[in-house]
Design a protein around this motif. Structure first.
Motif, PDB file in Angstrom:
ATOM      1  N   LEU A 198     -23.213   1.665  24.338  1.00 45.98           N
ATOM      2  CA  LEU A 198     -21.936   1.577  23.622  1.00 45.98           C
ATOM      3  C   LEU A 198     -21.444   2.983  23.324  1.00 45.98           C
ATOM      4  CD1 LEU A 198     -23.334  -1.065  21.164  1.00 45.98           C
ATOM      5  CD2 LEU A 198     -21.505  -1.579  22.776  1.00 45.98           C
ATOM      6  N   THR A 199     -20.197   3.257  23.669  1.00 45.81           N
ATOM      7  CA  THR A 199     -19.649   4.590  23.467  1.00 45.81           C
ATOM      8  C   THR A 199     -18.240   4.482  22.902  1.00 45.81           C
ATOM      9  OG1 THR A 199     -20.886   5.397  25.396  1.00 45.81           O
ATOM     10  CG2 THR A 199     -19.123   6.806  24.552  1.00 45.81           C
ATOM     11  N   LEU A 256     -13.701   1.129  22.548  1.00 46.44           N
ATOM     12  CA  LEU A 256     -15.153   1.017  22.689  1.00 46.44           C
ATOM     13  C   LEU A 256     -15.501   0.705  24.134  1.00 46.44           C
ATOM     14  CD1 LEU A 256     -17.976   0.861  21.362  1.00 46.44           C
ATOM     15  CD2 LEU A 256     -17.575  -1.582  21.036  1.00 46.44           C
ATOM     16  N   GLU A 257     -16.284   1.590  24.764  1.00 50.47           N
ATOM     17  CA  GLU A 257     -16.740   1.355  26.129  1.00 50.47           C
ATOM     18  C   GLU A 257     -18.126   0.714  26.083  1.00 50.47           C
ATOM     19  OE1 GLU A 257     -16.827   3.701  30.350  1.00 50.47           O
ATOM     20  OE2 GLU A 257     -17.761   4.736  28.657  1.00 50.47           O
ATOM     21  N   ILE A 258     -18.254  -0.408  26.768  1.00 51.97           N
ATOM     22  CA  ILE A 258     -19.509  -1.165  26.816  1.00 51.97           C
ATOM     23  C   ILE A 258     -20.046  -1.070  28.231  1.00 51.97           C
ATOM     24  CG2 ILE A 258     -20.586  -3.416  26.468  1.00 51.97           C
ATOM     25  CD1 ILE A 258     -18.025  -4.092  24.759  1.00 51.97           C
ATOM     26  N   ALA A 259     -21.213  -0.450  28.394  1.00 49.62           N
ATOM     27  CA  ALA A 259     -21.791  -0.286  29.730  1.00 49.62           C
ATOM     28  C   ALA A 259     -22.180  -1.635  30.308  1.00 49.62           C
ATOM     29  CB  ALA A 259     -23.005   0.628  29.670  1.00 49.62           C
ATOM     30  N   SER A 285     -18.387  -0.549  33.526  1.00 49.89           N
ATOM     31  CA  SER A 285     -18.258  -0.766  32.080  1.00 49.89           C
ATOM     32  C   SER A 285     -17.033  -1.612  31.783  1.00 49.89           C
ATOM     33  CB  SER A 285     -18.146   0.575  31.341  1.00 49.89           C
ATOM     34  OG  SER A 285     -16.975   1.275  31.746  1.00 49.89           O
ATOM     35  N   ILE A 286     -16.924  -2.009  30.527  1.00 56.47           N
ATOM     36  CA  ILE A 286     -15.742  -2.688  30.008  1.00 56.47           C
ATOM     37  C   ILE A 286     -15.301  -1.943  28.757  1.00 56.47           C
ATOM     38  CG2 ILE A 286     -14.797  -4.819  29.031  1.00 56.47           C
ATOM     39  CD1 ILE A 286     -17.970  -5.104  30.972  1.00 56.47           C
ATOM     40  N   THR A 287     -14.011  -1.653  28.657  1.00 54.93           N
ATOM     41  CA  THR A 287     -13.475  -0.975  27.474  1.00 54.93           C
ATOM     42  C   THR A 287     -12.620  -1.950  26.674  1.00 54.93           C
ATOM     43  OG1 THR A 287     -13.488   1.212  28.501  1.00 54.93           O
ATOM     44  CG2 THR A 287     -11.995   0.894  26.639  1.00 54.93           C
ATOM     45  N   SER A 340      -7.493  -4.176  19.689  1.00 51.73           N
ATOM     46  CA  SER A 340      -8.264  -5.419  19.652  1.00 51.73           C
ATOM     47  C   SER A 340      -9.447  -5.302  18.701  1.00 51.73           C
ATOM     48  CB  SER A 340      -8.760  -5.782  21.052  1.00 51.73           C
ATOM     49  OG  SER A 340      -7.681  -6.118  21.895  1.00 51.73           O
ATOM     50  N   LEU A 341     -10.040  -4.115  18.632  1.00 58.88           N
ATOM     51  CA  LEU A 341     -11.148  -3.906  17.698  1.00 58.88           C
ATOM     52  C   LEU A 341     -10.682  -4.037  16.246  1.00 58.88           C
ATOM     53  CD1 LEU A 341     -12.746  -0.844  19.496  1.00 58.88           C
ATOM     54  CD2 LEU A 341     -13.701  -3.153  19.422  1.00 58.88           C
ATOM     55  N   LEU A 342      -9.416  -3.700  16.010  1.00 59.58           N
ATOM     56  CA  LEU A 342      -8.862  -3.796  14.661  1.00 59.58           C
ATOM     57  C   LEU A 342      -8.325  -5.180  14.343  1.00 59.58           C
ATOM     58  CD1 LEU A 342      -6.904  -0.402  14.587  1.00 59.58           C
ATOM     59  CD2 LEU A 342      -9.033  -0.937  13.387  1.00 59.58           C
TER      60      LEU A 342
END
Length: 285
Positions: free
Chosen positions: A56-57, A63-66, A175-177, A182-184
């Motif tokens: 997770l980055t 947020l990038e999810i490997a 990855s998926i970003t 959307s995170l908020l």
């Protein structure tokens, strides 16, 4: 299960090692599905966990999810798991869908520690709730092509049927970003199955963004995730009309639920999702 057709396993250390992928060479990450049944068309595997991608980055986009992020790491992100660039922001309520999606899968916590986000996305199965959650959060996939080029695909366009997706021969999901908006966002989640611990018959997830836009995503009940977009908070009539407009051919049919039942319960759950998001926004029931 032993895969007696596999003659060679290559551990990828750099992108060039992915040149083997395609044809009779498959990708290995968690392997929880790969080793669950015969893979007669494969005789070589490339293990991408050796590439060492951070699970997770935090980035400027969100947020990038490997692809190699395990379900355990993915589910744990909602409670502030450390990222490659810091700690996940506690003000990201959209991450509440992560663990809920993992719990919708028929998988033990042992599986969670091995199975990967990328595996769930690339399998592109109707019951792939992790794929559904990432679609619900408007994720974008980064795909590595064998010619060294990158391409980005909105995840809502990634899968187009059970086990079918946009990946071409030799392509690898990197990855998926998830975008910051959307995170908020505030989210809601519903699931129904014919048995208490059975495979999902319908999973419905909602997202309400700060600017009032809303999206309701239906998965498990349909052959691919279906997103219903609304400019504002929909009422019951809006939701009913949107669900009724879904192509009848998309409602999935298997022993875990008939199409007419899935259509009906998805509509019920979608209206519950909208009501919950309206209540959180202070718009009443």
């Amino acid at each position: 299960m032993d895969l007696d057709t596999i003659r060679d396993v290559v551990v990828a250390r750099e992108r060039a090692d992915l040149a083997f992928v395609g044809g009779n060479c498959g990708v290995l990450a968690g392997g929880t599905f790969l080793f669950s049944e015969p893979q007669e068309g494969l005789d070589r595997l490339v293990d991408i966990t050796g590439l060492g991608w951070p699970a997770l980055t935090e980035t400027d986009e969100g947020l990038e999810i490997a692809a190699t992020c395990t379900l355990a790491e993915f589910a744990g992100a909602a409670v502030g798991r450390e990222l490659g660039a810091g700690v996940l922001r506690v003000e990201w309520p959209g991450t509440a869908l992560f663990a809920r999606a993992c719990r919708a899968l028929v998988a033990s916590h042992k599986i969670w520690r091995s199975a990967t986000v990328g595996g769930n996305v690339c399998l592109s199965l109707p019951a792939g709730a992790v794929l559904g959650a990432l679609v619900a959060l408007d994720g974008v996939a980064l795909v590595w092509s064998p010619d060294g080029a990158d391409r980005r695909v909105p995840l809502r366009e990634f899968a187009f049927g059970p086990g079918l997706n946009v990946l071409g021969s030799g392509e690898v999901l990197r990855s998926i970003t998830i975008p910051t908006r959307s995170l908020l966002a505030r989210t809601a989640f519903r699931k129904i199955a014919l048995a208490p611990l059975g495979r999902s018959g319908a999973v419905v997830m909602g997202r309400r963004e700060i600017d009032g836009r809303c999206a309701i995503t239906i998965t498990a009940a349909t052959s691919r995730p279906v997103v219903l977009d609304f400019d504002g908070m929909p009422d019951d009539l809006d939701v009913h009309a949107a669900v009724a407009a879904i192509d009848p051919m998309l409602w999935f049919d298997d022993p875990h639920g008939a199409p007419d039942w899935r259509c009906h319960v998805a509509g019920v759950l979608a209206r519950e999702i909208a009501a919950e998001l309206r209540a959180e926004a202070g718009d009443g029931q």
